[in-house]
Design a protein around this motif. Structure first.
Motif, PDB file in Angstrom:
ATOM      1  N   LEU A 221      -3.817  -0.443  41.120  1.00  0.00           N
ATOM      2  CA  LEU A 221      -4.052  -0.250  39.688  1.00  0.00           C
ATOM      3  C   LEU A 221      -3.295  -1.266  38.837  1.00  0.00           C
ATOM      4  O   LEU A 221      -3.800  -1.733  37.815  1.00  0.00           O
ATOM      5  CB  LEU A 221      -3.693   1.185  39.281  1.00  0.00           C
ATOM      6  CG  LEU A 221      -4.658   2.230  39.866  1.00  0.00           C
ATOM      7  CD1 LEU A 221      -4.213   3.646  39.521  1.00  0.00           C
ATOM      8  CD2 LEU A 221      -6.093   1.989  39.370  1.00  0.00           C
ATOM      9  N   MET A 222      -2.081  -1.630  39.255  1.00  0.00           N
ATOM     10  CA  MET A 222      -1.333  -2.638  38.491  1.00  0.00           C
ATOM     11  C   MET A 222      -2.025  -3.996  38.583  1.00  0.00           C
ATOM     12  O   MET A 222      -2.137  -4.706  37.584  1.00  0.00           O
ATOM     13  CB  MET A 222       0.104  -2.722  38.996  1.00  0.00           C
ATOM     14  CG  MET A 222       0.918  -1.510  38.545  1.00  0.00           C
ATOM     15  SD  MET A 222       2.453  -1.266  39.466  1.00  0.00           S
ATOM     16  CE  MET A 222       3.452  -2.583  38.825  1.00  0.00           C
ATOM     17  N   ASP A 223      -2.503  -4.339  39.775  1.00  0.00           N
ATOM     18  CA  ASP A 223      -3.246  -5.595  39.901  1.00  0.00           C
ATOM     19  C   ASP A 223      -4.506  -5.563  39.043  1.00  0.00           C
ATOM     20  O   ASP A 223      -4.878  -6.540  38.402  1.00  0.00           O
ATOM     21  CB  ASP A 223      -3.658  -5.841  41.360  1.00  0.00           C
ATOM     22  CG  ASP A 223      -2.512  -6.423  42.172  1.00  0.00           C
ATOM     23  OD1 ASP A 223      -1.429  -6.659  41.583  1.00  0.00           O
ATOM     24  OD2 ASP A 223      -2.692  -6.639  43.399  1.00  0.00           O
ATOM     25  N   PHE A 224      -5.157  -4.397  39.045  1.00  0.00           N
ATOM     26  CA  PHE A 224      -6.397  -4.293  38.278  1.00  0.00           C
ATOM     27  C   PHE A 224      -6.158  -4.534  36.788  1.00  0.00           C
ATOM     28  O   PHE A 224      -6.852  -5.342  36.169  1.00  0.00           O
ATOM     29  CB  PHE A 224      -7.067  -2.933  38.461  1.00  0.00           C
ATOM     30  CG  PHE A 224      -8.125  -2.693  37.429  1.00  0.00           C
ATOM     31  CD1 PHE A 224      -9.345  -3.356  37.513  1.00  0.00           C
ATOM     32  CD2 PHE A 224      -7.882  -1.872  36.335  1.00  0.00           C
ATOM     33  CE1 PHE A 224     -10.313  -3.194  36.516  1.00  0.00           C
ATOM     34  CE2 PHE A 224      -8.839  -1.707  35.344  1.00  0.00           C
ATOM     35  CZ  PHE A 224     -10.059  -2.368  35.434  1.00  0.00           C
ATOM     36  N   VAL A 225      -5.188  -3.836  36.182  1.00  0.00           N
ATOM     37  CA  VAL A 225      -5.039  -3.979  34.716  1.00  0.00           C
ATOM     38  C   VAL A 225      -4.639  -5.389  34.320  1.00  0.00           C
ATOM     39  O   VAL A 225      -5.088  -5.892  33.284  1.00  0.00           O
ATOM     40  CB  VAL A 225      -4.057  -2.974  34.066  1.00  0.00           C
ATOM     41  CG1 VAL A 225      -4.703  -1.630  33.914  1.00  0.00           C
ATOM     42  CG2 VAL A 225      -2.746  -2.888  34.782  1.00  0.00           C
ATOM     43  N   SER A 226      -3.799  -6.037  35.131  1.00  0.00           N
ATOM     44  CA  SER A 226      -3.421  -7.404  34.769  1.00  0.00           C
ATOM     45  C   SER A 226      -4.628  -8.341  34.850  1.00  0.00           C
ATOM     46  O   SER A 226      -4.798  -9.215  33.996  1.00  0.00           O
ATOM     47  CB  SER A 226      -2.296  -7.914  35.679  1.00  0.00           C
ATOM     48  OG  SER A 226      -1.122  -7.165  35.406  1.00  0.00           O
ATOM     49  N   GLU A 230      -6.233  -9.854  31.548  1.00  0.00           N
ATOM     50  CA  GLU A 230      -5.935 -11.283  31.684  1.00  0.00           C
ATOM     51  C   GLU A 230      -4.540 -11.626  31.177  1.00  0.00           C
ATOM     52  O   GLU A 230      -4.313 -12.659  30.543  1.00  0.00           O
ATOM     53  CB  GLU A 230      -7.014 -12.115  30.957  1.00  0.00           C
ATOM     54  CG  GLU A 230      -8.382 -11.956  31.605  1.00  0.00           C
ATOM     55  CD  GLU A 230      -9.537 -12.450  30.740  1.00  0.00           C
ATOM     56  OE1 GLU A 230      -9.404 -12.429  29.502  1.00  0.00           O
ATOM     57  OE2 GLU A 230     -10.559 -12.842  31.313  1.00  0.00           O
ATOM     58  N   THR A 231      -3.584 -10.717  31.431  1.00  0.00           N
ATOM     59  CA  THR A 231      -2.194 -10.958  31.059  1.00  0.00           C
ATOM     60  C   THR A 231      -1.332 -10.003  31.873  1.00  0.00           C
ATOM     61  O   THR A 231      -1.853  -9.033  32.429  1.00  0.00           O
ATOM     62  CB  THR A 231      -1.980 -10.715  29.543  1.00  0.00           C
ATOM     63  OG1 THR A 231      -0.612 -10.885  29.231  1.00  0.00           O
ATOM     64  CG2 THR A 231      -2.407  -9.321  29.146  1.00  0.00           C
ATOM     65  N   ASP A 232      -0.040 -10.265  31.955  1.00  0.00           N
ATOM     66  CA  ASP A 232       0.824  -9.304  32.632  1.00  0.00           C
ATOM     67  C   ASP A 232       0.886  -8.042  31.794  1.00  0.00           C
ATOM     68  O   ASP A 232       1.143  -8.101  30.594  1.00  0.00           O
ATOM     69  CB  ASP A 232       2.250  -9.879  32.774  1.00  0.00           C
ATOM     70  CG  ASP A 232       2.271 -10.930  33.879  1.00  0.00           C
ATOM     71  OD1 ASP A 232       1.357 -10.906  34.739  1.00  0.00           O
ATOM     72  OD2 ASP A 232       3.191 -11.777  33.867  1.00  0.00           O
ATOM     73  N   VAL A 233       0.606  -6.901  32.409  1.00  0.00           N
ATOM     74  CA  VAL A 233       0.584  -5.644  31.663  1.00  0.00           C
ATOM     75  C   VAL A 233       1.638  -4.720  32.250  1.00  0.00           C
ATOM     76  O   VAL A 233       1.664  -4.458  33.450  1.00  0.00           O
ATOM     77  CB  VAL A 233      -0.807  -4.983  31.737  1.00  0.00           C
ATOM     78  CG1 VAL A 233      -0.810  -3.677  30.955  1.00  0.00           C
ATOM     79  CG2 VAL A 233      -1.886  -5.916  31.204  1.00  0.00           C
ATOM     80  N   ASP A 234       2.508  -4.231  31.366  1.00  0.00           N
ATOM     81  CA  ASP A 234       3.524  -3.276  31.784  1.00  0.00           C
ATOM     82  C   ASP A 234       2.883  -1.886  31.822  1.00  0.00           C
ATOM     83  O   ASP A 234       2.242  -1.476  30.846  1.00  0.00           O
ATOM     84  CB  ASP A 234       4.679  -3.325  30.761  1.00  0.00           C
ATOM     85  CG  ASP A 234       5.954  -2.744  31.329  1.00  0.00           C
ATOM     86  OD1 ASP A 234       6.002  -2.494  32.556  1.00  0.00           O
ATOM     87  OD2 ASP A 234       6.898  -2.538  30.553  1.00  0.00           O
ATOM     88  N   VAL A 235       3.031  -1.175  32.948  1.00  0.00           N
ATOM     89  CA  VAL A 235       2.396   0.148  33.060  1.00  0.00           C
ATOM     90  C   VAL A 235       3.438   1.213  33.374  1.00  0.00           C
ATOM     91  O   VAL A 235       4.535   0.914  33.846  1.00  0.00           O
ATOM     92  CB  VAL A 235       1.316   0.173  34.179  1.00  0.00           C
ATOM     93  CG1 VAL A 235       0.260  -0.892  33.946  1.00  0.00           C
ATOM     94  CG2 VAL A 235       1.946   0.033  35.556  1.00  0.00           C
ATOM     95  N   GLN A 236       3.097   2.468  33.086  1.00  0.00           N
ATOM     96  CA  GLN A 236       3.931   3.574  33.547  1.00  0.00           C
ATOM     97  C   GLN A 236       3.032   4.681  34.097  1.00  0.00           C
ATOM     98  O   GLN A 236       1.911   4.876  33.637  1.00  0.00           O
ATOM     99  CB  GLN A 236       4.821   4.110  32.414  1.00  0.00           C
ATOM    100  CG  GLN A 236       4.143   5.023  31.435  1.00  0.00           C
ATOM    101  CD  GLN A 236       5.101   5.554  30.365  1.00  0.00           C
ATOM    102  OE1 GLN A 236       6.285   5.175  30.308  1.00  0.00           O
ATOM    103  NE2 GLN A 236       4.612   6.420  29.500  1.00  0.00           N
ATOM    104  N   PHE A 237       3.534   5.349  35.146  1.00  0.00           N
ATOM    105  CA  PHE A 237       2.801   6.475  35.729  1.00  0.00           C
ATOM    106  C   PHE A 237       3.500   7.753  35.280  1.00  0.00           C
ATOM    107  O   PHE A 237       4.707   7.906  35.470  1.00  0.00           O
ATOM    108  CB  PHE A 237       2.789   6.365  37.252  1.00  0.00           C
ATOM    109  CG  PHE A 237       1.903   5.253  37.748  1.00  0.00           C
ATOM    110  CD1 PHE A 237       0.593   5.514  38.142  1.00  0.00           C
ATOM    111  CD2 PHE A 237       2.359   3.941  37.789  1.00  0.00           C
ATOM    112  CE1 PHE A 237      -0.234   4.495  38.578  1.00  0.00           C
ATOM    113  CE2 PHE A 237       1.530   2.916  38.228  1.00  0.00           C
ATOM    114  CZ  PHE A 237       0.232   3.178  38.629  1.00  0.00           C
TER     115      PHE A 237
END
Ligand code: PHE
Length: 334
Positions: A221-226, A230-237
């Motif tokens: 999922l982290m690979d998918f959102v970035s 098209e940018t590094d995206v900070d995520v939280q679960f």
């Protein structure tokens, strides 16, 4: 009079000029009409000659006017046809159709997941209770069913699927692991406001294999959102609850407002974009899989919401209003 008026008639260059000539000769106060009025003062012998002569003149002039009028009209039509011919080989001035943003976003998602080894699975929009609820570990009467604002069909058996998760069930029943699929499609809930439409789109994901754990889920999922943004995206679960996954989580992405626009990836706020979790053992069992042998994860995300975020659309309902101005503004050249 005859010779002169006939000459004028044949020289008339258009219908308006012809009409002027007709009025001057044959109108109420026209030349010929005045001559006919003069008949009254004539002797019977003169009348006998002049009466038929004037009637003949009148008839001949009328016939000549009509004939000329037909000629002029035909000539005008020919000219119009000649000047207004269509060149069928010219490219049309209308724009080509465009891809709807939802279709575009689904294609982008499929391309990203395809790079990670996922294939695309599909299921029907009209589902039965087993696939939409029961096999997904919503027992009959379970309160979580009420949270789905379900559209029931009149037969009392079928529903419009409330999520794409039933495609998980269909896939696990029909396919042997390892399974790696996404299932994009339409979903339905009785709900409508700025961020909800009764018909919306989800992309489901399902991975089943031996030794699958939550680290795989987070990585995918982290690979998918970035890739998607098209940018590094900070995520939280964030821990959450779904009947069909255990443990369950929602994934948020960091964002900030930039005027009317929303910037994904940085900022102080969190926006929820998907639900996910490890496939519940009851779900595996309902599909004939042994939870001691196989594990897996699943996720489901709202396509329309992701399209709004990526392309800065303020109101979800615009997506399905079929306004061609909106569509050509946000549409994509196929
Ligand atoms: N089906 C859930 C929903 O529509 C999303 C979800 C899918 C959650 C898969 C977990 C796993 O809200």
């Amino acid at each position: 009079v005859r010779t002169r008026v006939l000459a004028e008639i044949s020289a008339a260059s258009d219908v308006a000029a012809l009409d002027d000539i007709r009025v001057a000769a044959l109108g109420k106060k026209g030349e010929v009409s005045l001559m006919m009025r003069g008949l009254g003062k004539m002797s019977p012998d003169e009348k006998k000659i002049m009466g038929p002569a004037l009637n003949g003149l009148k008839a001949d002039l009328n016939a000549a006017v009509d004939a000329r009028k037909t000629d002029l009209e035909n000539a005008a039509l020919d000219a119009a046809l000649a000047s207004e011919t269509m060149d069928m080989t010219l490219p049309v001035g209308k724009p080509n159709g465009t891809l709807h943003p939802v279709s575009q976003v689904m294609e982008e998602m499929a391309a990203i997941f395809s790079d990670m080894g996922f294939s695309v699975a599909e299921g029907p929009d009209i589902e039965d209770d087993f696939h939409n609820f029961t096999a997904l570990n919503f027992p009959p009467g379970h309160p979580a069913r009420d949270m789905h604002d379900t559209f029931f069909l009149e037969d009392g058996e079928k529903v419009l699927r409330t999520h794409t998760s039933p495609v998980q069930i269909r896939t696990m029943i029909n396919q042997k692991p390892p399974i790696r699929i996404i299932a994009p499609g339409r979903t339905y809930r009785s709900d409508s406001d700025q961020t909800h439409t009764p018909m919306f789109h989800q992309v489901e994901g399902l991975v089943i294999d031996k030794g699958i754990h939550m680290g795989h889920l987070k990585g995918v999922l982290m690979d998918f959102v970035s890739a998607f943004f098209e940018t590094d995206v900070d995520v939280q679960f964030r821990p959450h609850h779904f009947p069909f996954t255990e443990p369950s989580a929602e994934m948020d992405v960091r964002y900030e407002r930039d005027g009317a626009a929303i910037k994904i990836g940085q900022g102080e706020k969190w926006m929820e974009i998907l639900g996910c979790g490890m496939v519940h053992p009851n779900v595996l069992r309902a599909c004939g899989l042994d939870p001691d042998e196989y594990q897996g994860f699943a996720f489901g995300m709202g396509v329309d919401r992701l399209a709004m975020l990526k392309y800065g659309m303020p109101d979800l309902r615009d997506m399905f209003a079929s306004d061609t101005r909106w569509l050509s503004h946000y549409g994509f050249d196929p």
